[in-house]
Design an enzyme around this catalytic site. Structure first.
Site, short mmCIF file in Angstrom:
data_model
loop_
_atom_site.label_atom_id
_atom_site.label_comp_id
_atom_site.label_asym_id
_atom_site.label_seq_id
_atom_site.Cartn_x
_atom_site.Cartn_y
_atom_site.Cartn_z
N HIS A 1 0.84 -1.19 0.00
CA HIS A 1 0.00 0.00 0.00
C HIS A 1 0.87 1.24 0.00
O HIS A 1 2.09 1.15 0.11
CB HIS A 1 -1.00 0.01 1.16
CG HIS A 1 -0.38 0.12 2.53
ND1 HIS A 1 0.45 -0.84 3.06
CD2 HIS A 1 -0.48 1.08 3.49
CE1 HIS A 1 0.83 -0.48 4.28
NE2 HIS A 1 0.29 0.68 4.55
N HIS B 1 1.45 3.91 1.96
CA HIS B 1 1.97 4.69 3.09
C HIS B 1 3.50 4.78 3.03
O HIS B 1 4.18 3.83 2.66
CB HIS B 1 1.52 4.06 4.42
CG HIS B 1 0.08 4.37 4.74
ND1 HIS B 1 -0.68 3.60 5.60
CD2 HIS B 1 -0.73 5.37 4.31
CE1 HIS B 1 -1.89 4.12 5.69
NE2 HIS B 1 -1.95 5.19 4.92
N ASP C 1 5.85 4.65 5.16
CA ASP C 1 6.70 3.68 5.88
C ASP C 1 6.78 2.35 5.13
O ASP C 1 7.50 1.44 5.55
CB ASP C 1 6.21 3.49 7.33
CG ASP C 1 4.78 3.01 7.44
OD1 ASP C 1 3.91 3.55 6.71
OD2 ASP C 1 4.53 2.11 8.25
N HIS C 2 6.08 2.25 3.98
CA HIS C 2 6.14 1.03 3.16
C HIS C 2 6.76 1.26 1.78
O HIS C 2 7.29 0.32 1.18
CB HIS C 2 4.74 0.41 3.02
CG HIS C 2 4.17 0.02 4.35
ND1 HIS C 2 4.14 -1.28 4.81
CD2 HIS C 2 3.68 0.78 5.36
CE1 HIS C 2 3.65 -1.31 6.03
NE2 HIS C 2 3.36 -0.07 6.39
N HIS D 1 -7.54 -0.90 5.56
CA HIS D 1 -6.50 0.01 6.07
C HIS D 1 -6.37 1.18 5.09
O HIS D 1 -6.35 2.34 5.50
CB HIS D 1 -5.19 -0.76 6.20
CG HIS D 1 -4.02 0.05 6.66
ND1 HIS D 1 -3.97 0.67 7.89
CD2 HIS D 1 -2.84 0.34 6.06
CE1 HIS D 1 -2.81 1.31 8.01
NE2 HIS D 1 -2.11 1.13 6.90
N ASP E 1 -0.08 -3.84 6.15
CA ASP E 1 -0.78 -3.38 7.35
C ASP E 1 -2.22 -3.85 7.40
O ASP E 1 -3.06 -3.26 8.07
CB ASP E 1 -0.75 -1.84 7.44
CG ASP E 1 0.64 -1.32 7.73
OD1 ASP E 1 1.57 -2.13 7.94
OD2 ASP E 1 0.81 -0.09 7.76
N HIS F 1 4.55 -4.70 10.54
CA HIS F 1 5.05 -4.00 11.73
C HIS F 1 5.27 -4.96 12.90
O HIS F 1 4.48 -5.89 13.09
CB HIS F 1 4.06 -2.93 12.20
CG HIS F 1 3.99 -1.72 11.33
ND1 HIS F 1 4.77 -0.60 11.53
CD2 HIS F 1 3.23 -1.44 10.24
CE1 HIS F 1 4.49 0.32 10.61
NE2 HIS F 1 3.54 -0.18 9.80
#
Ligand code: ZN
Ligand code: FE
Length: 241
Positions: free
Chosen positions: A54, A56, A58-59, A113, A132, A170
């Site tokens: 996805h 975001h 942090d990915h 999400h 996530d 995570h």
């Protein structure tokens, strides 16, 4: 297939998915580039693709620097994320197949999400990369979708073969299990899972991967009877300390 877990940022996991026969690999969810390039060097593999779960940061925050180092990388995400994943070369939808030499992944669209969230399922290797959407004993927050959507997404993942290894995005496992124990005090598998996770963390190890079988036994979001119970649990978790 061989999977190398690559810790990124504070508590993210990227995964280097290696086809041993060719020595080529894909990286799932590179939150940053440096640890990924280090792993690629250490494993002496050729990085060929970025597989995003996805949009975001942090990915996919490492995409830009990875492409600067390796401009020929294939970059794949769901078509909903067409405008919000850097460097995309291909978009996919539910059921699509992605091949990298001996690796064969099928896309599972699991909105909730986010609205572009996908899991990467490698059936022959009994592995799924869930980003996530599904965590060990938990699930992602509902940033773009609703409870009914996420409940349906988790039920699809829960229907994969029980031995499937679950590589999640995570390291939230211990906090998730505390909520699980409070939510389902009678679920016998949860205290055992807490002991396993505590031992791994004490040894400096990651708790990834889980398995579908373990999630069916311990994950209060997977175990929710219906979308309403799922929604109530998700809401309770948002403020659980
Ligand atoms: Zn996310
Ligand atoms: Fe994340």
């Amino acid at each position: 297939m061989r999977v190398v877990t690559v810790p990124c940022l504070k508590d993210n996991y990227a995964y280097l998915v290696i086809d041993d026969s060719s020595g080529r690999a894909a990286i799932v969810d590179p939150g940053e580039a440096a640890p990924v390039l280090e792993a690629v060097g250490r494993e002496a593999v050729t990085l060929a693709a970025i597989w995003a779960t996805h949009h975001h940061p942090d990915h996919v925050g490492g995409n830009r620097d990875l492409l600067a180092a390796l401009p020929d990388l294939e970059v794949i995400a769901h078509h909903h994320d067409r405008e919000r994943v850097h460097g995309l070369t291909r978009t996919v939808a539910d059921g699509d197949q992605v091949t990298l030499d001996g690796l064969q992944a099928r896309i599972i669209y699991n909105p909730g999400h986010t609205l572009g969230a996908i899991s990467w399922w490698l059936e022959a290797d009994a592995a799924v990369f869930t980003g996530d959407t599904l965590f060990a004993a938990g699930c992602g927050r509902l940033f773009e979708g609703d409870a009914a959507m996420m409940h349906a997404s988790l039920q699809r993942l829960a229907a994969l073969p029980p031995s499937t290894r679950v590589y999640f995005g995570h390291e939230y496992t211990e906090a998730n299990l505390r909520f699980a124990a409070a939510t389902e005090p009678d679920a016998a598998a949860i205290p055992a899972a807490i002991a396993v996770a505590a031992a791994r963390r004490a040894g400096g190890e990651a708790t990834t991967p889980s398995t579908i079988a373990v999630e069916l036994a311990t994950n209060p979001f997977v175990r929710a009877a219906d979308a309403a119970e799922f929604g109530a649990r998700r809401k309770a978790k948002d403020s659980f300390r």
